[in-house]
Design a protein around this motif. Structure first.
Motif, PDB file in Angstrom:
ATOM      1  N   GLY A 112       0.783  -1.226   0.000  1.00 24.96           N
ATOM      2  CA  GLY A 112       0.000   0.000   0.000  1.00 24.96           C
ATOM      3  C   GLY A 112       0.817   1.280   0.000  1.00 24.96           C
ATOM      4  O   GLY A 112       0.404   2.289  -0.564  1.00 24.96           O
ATOM      5  N   ASN A 113       1.980   1.245   0.594  1.00 25.02           N
ATOM      6  CA  ASN A 113       2.737   2.498   0.691  1.00 25.02           C
ATOM      7  C   ASN A 113       3.366   2.921  -0.637  1.00 25.02           C
ATOM      8  O   ASN A 113       3.996   3.968  -0.710  1.00 25.02           O
ATOM      9  CB  ASN A 113       3.790   2.440   1.801  1.00 25.02           C
ATOM     10  CG  ASN A 113       4.830   1.378   1.556  1.00 25.02           C
ATOM     11  OD1 ASN A 113       4.703   0.571   0.639  1.00 25.02           O
ATOM     12  ND2 ASN A 113       5.865   1.375   2.361  1.00 25.02           N
ATOM     13  N   ASN A 114       3.186   2.128  -1.679  1.00 27.50           N
ATOM     14  CA  ASN A 114       3.648   2.536  -3.004  1.00 27.50           C
ATOM     15  C   ASN A 114       2.553   3.176  -3.842  1.00 27.50           C
ATOM     16  O   ASN A 114       2.803   3.614  -4.959  1.00 27.50           O
ATOM     17  CB  ASN A 114       4.191   1.313  -3.762  1.00 27.50           C
ATOM     18  CG  ASN A 114       5.383   0.717  -3.055  1.00 27.50           C
ATOM     19  OD1 ASN A 114       6.404   1.355  -2.924  1.00 27.50           O
ATOM     20  ND2 ASN A 114       5.236  -0.503  -2.562  1.00 27.50           N
ATOM     21  N   VAL A 115       1.354   3.218  -3.284  1.00 24.20           N
ATOM     22  CA  VAL A 115       0.201   3.675  -4.051  1.00 24.20           C
ATOM     23  C   VAL A 115      -0.037   5.167  -3.831  1.00 24.20           C
ATOM     24  O   VAL A 115       0.025   5.650  -2.707  1.00 24.20           O
ATOM     25  CB  VAL A 115      -1.062   2.900  -3.622  1.00 24.20           C
ATOM     26  CG1 VAL A 115      -2.303   3.452  -4.325  1.00 24.20           C
ATOM     27  CG2 VAL A 115      -0.889   1.424  -3.903  1.00 24.20           C
ATOM     28  N   VAL A 116      -0.282   5.887  -4.903  1.00 25.53           N
ATOM     29  CA  VAL A 116      -0.684   7.288  -4.791  1.00 25.53           C
ATOM     30  C   VAL A 116      -2.199   7.395  -4.881  1.00 25.53           C
ATOM     31  O   VAL A 116      -2.850   7.879  -3.961  1.00 25.53           O
ATOM     32  CB  VAL A 116      -0.027   8.150  -5.887  1.00 25.53           C
ATOM     33  CG1 VAL A 116      -0.429   9.616  -5.717  1.00 25.53           C
ATOM     34  CG2 VAL A 116       1.486   8.010  -5.856  1.00 25.53           C
ATOM     35  N   THR A 117      -2.758   6.942  -5.991  1.00 27.77           N
ATOM     36  CA  THR A 117      -4.217   7.034  -6.154  1.00 27.77           C
ATOM     37  C   THR A 117      -4.810   5.719  -6.655  1.00 27.77           C
ATOM     38  O   THR A 117      -4.151   4.947  -7.353  1.00 27.77           O
ATOM     39  CB  THR A 117      -4.609   8.130  -7.183  1.00 27.77           C
ATOM     40  OG1 THR A 117      -3.912   7.884  -8.390  1.00 27.77           O
ATOM     41  CG2 THR A 117      -4.304   9.509  -6.674  1.00 27.77           C
ATOM     42  N   ILE A 118      -6.035   5.499  -6.266  1.00 26.91           N
ATOM     43  CA  ILE A 118      -6.807   4.325  -6.684  1.00 26.91           C
ATOM     44  C   ILE A 118      -8.057   4.843  -7.373  1.00 26.91           C
ATOM     45  O   ILE A 118      -8.823   5.588  -6.764  1.00 26.91           O
ATOM     46  CB  ILE A 118      -7.225   3.490  -5.446  1.00 26.91           C
ATOM     47  CG1 ILE A 118      -5.987   3.110  -4.612  1.00 26.91           C
ATOM     48  CG2 ILE A 118      -8.041   2.269  -5.858  1.00 26.91           C
ATOM     49  CD1 ILE A 118      -6.335   2.745  -3.171  1.00 26.91           C
ATOM     50  N   VAL A 119      -8.236   4.452  -8.628  1.00 24.33           N
ATOM     51  CA  VAL A 119      -9.414   4.890  -9.370  1.00 24.33           C
ATOM     52  C   VAL A 119     -10.282   3.684  -9.671  1.00 24.33           C
ATOM     53  O   VAL A 119      -9.910   2.833 -10.487  1.00 24.33           O
ATOM     54  CB  VAL A 119      -9.011   5.605 -10.679  1.00 24.33           C
ATOM     55  CG1 VAL A 119     -10.254   5.995 -11.473  1.00 24.33           C
ATOM     56  CG2 VAL A 119      -8.171   6.837 -10.385  1.00 24.33           C
ATOM     57  N   PRO A 120     -11.423   3.552  -8.965  1.00 24.71           N
ATOM     58  CA  PRO A 120     -12.331   2.448  -9.273  1.00 24.71           C
ATOM     59  C   PRO A 120     -12.978   2.728 -10.625  1.00 24.71           C
ATOM     60  O   PRO A 120     -13.168   3.879 -10.995  1.00 24.71           O
ATOM     61  CB  PRO A 120     -13.380   2.510  -8.160  1.00 24.71           C
ATOM     62  CG  PRO A 120     -12.903   3.555  -7.188  1.00 24.71           C
ATOM     63  CD  PRO A 120     -11.943   4.437  -7.911  1.00 24.71           C
ATOM     64  N   LYS A 121     -13.320   1.674 -11.328  1.00 24.26           N
ATOM     65  CA  LYS A 121     -13.913   1.872 -12.655  1.00 24.26           C
ATOM     66  C   LYS A 121     -15.340   2.380 -12.513  1.00 24.26           C
ATOM     67  O   LYS A 121     -16.086   1.900 -11.667  1.00 24.26           O
ATOM     68  CB  LYS A 121     -13.933   0.552 -13.417  1.00 24.26           C
ATOM     69  CG  LYS A 121     -14.052   0.793 -14.896  1.00 24.26           C
ATOM     70  CD  LYS A 121     -13.943  -0.495 -15.641  1.00 24.26           C
ATOM     71  CE  LYS A 121     -13.981  -0.207 -17.147  1.00 24.26           C
ATOM     72  NZ  LYS A 121     -13.644  -1.443 -17.866  1.00 24.26           N
TER      73      LYS A 121
END
Lengths: 79, 79, 79, 79, 79, 79, 79
Positions: E70-79
């Motif tokens: 998780g600490n590598n993630v900037v943004t999560i865009v659900p479809k």
């Protein structure tokens, strides 16, 4: 847990405490140097300096009172 | 939790403790080297050095007593 | 919490423990390589090496006993 | 706290557990790739690989058993 | 502590939960993009994707199942 | 511990709460800018935006709903 | 734990508290400077500024109310 083995262990926070109201020189991670009177600190080594002089390369600026976040500090040199 | 399996586990903090009042050489993340007498430390490996000599590239400076934030340290070499 | 599902889960700290008094090769975040006998560690993977040889690019240096902060380590290769 | 809403939530550690004794490919933050049999891990996603092959750019090296610190890992691809 | 003031607060983990078994697009700190079906996550926003497609600059690779820290993630865009 | 001294201390999370269902502009550490309606957040300042517009240099993209990890955020500007 | 030794220790958070409703100048890790009235903060030194002016190199922008994540702050200079 700091061990005592016939000698003394000086806790870093104790040295900070003894530096209160004295001039300290802080080297920050971004290579800036802050010189000023240490008037406060907390357990995270956040610090408060007064009469602070900031040096960055050739530039020197007087910036007065400064609150400094401890995680930006590399070394603290008491005068 | 350090396991003992017939041999010995030397805890890093114990080696620091045994290095008290002796010279240590610290390599920092920014490639500076600090040499001085270790007079104190805490559980975060914050340290206090006395009679410290700082080497950065070709430059050597005597900076006396230094409080060092542990998270800037890569390696500690006791003399 | 490591699950056991009919096979074995080897905890990383257990492998460290089994590497005690053996040579290990550490790759650090700054690309330096340390080789030495692992004589100690703690739960943060801070480690103590003896008879350490440091390799940085083409340069090899013998640096003896080293305390290493675990957060600078990428990989540990037991011999 | 992972919510269950009629479907399944697969915990990342469960996928690691199911990958035990199977080949996994790890991408590290410094762009190196490690391929090997996953024989262990802990809750911090520290891992132990066996028969590991390290790829860095064009260079491939066989490095055998590796303990890997979890905070250097970006992605884990089970075979 | 999330406050409710007559309206709704949507907890980020709840949106993750609602995205289960749906396609999400993740932007990582190193600018790679991962697209895949979200089949799992935990409280640290570690995630498990299936049928993952990785895009890095012009390069697209199919990498199947991925565990992502998780600490590598900037943004999560659900479809 | 926030002190009250005759005036008011506005907690940052309270300002987030008051910004719910309103447009906010987020500056990320990688210099991207996200504009969208704030529909959720948690105590780590993870946030959920809807109708999000992402600006990176000259490029503007509409990316709809976004979950954003708080540790990538520098500043939050409520409209 | 801050020691009292006949003098005073000023806690950094106390200086923040005394700066409430006054102008402060924040230096961020990315070299941006924010000037504004400090209207709030929390224990992580997340802050809320009003009437904020952002300076980045030669560029000055008025950005009004800003929530600032504390871990991006290097120094805080109260007016």
């Amino acid at each position: 847990m700091a061990f005592f083995t016939g000698g003394f262990v000086v806790l870093p926070l104790t040295v900070l405490e003894k530096s209160l109201n004295k001039e300290v020189t802080l080297l920050l991670k971004d290579d800036r140097i802050l010189k000023g009177k240490l008037v406060g600190y907390d357990d995270y080594m956040n610090m408060v300096l007064e009469g602070t002089e900031e040096t960055q390369g050739d530039q020197v600026r007087r910036i007065g009172t400064v609150i400094l976040r401890g995680n930006n500090v590399v070394t603290i040199v008491p005068k």
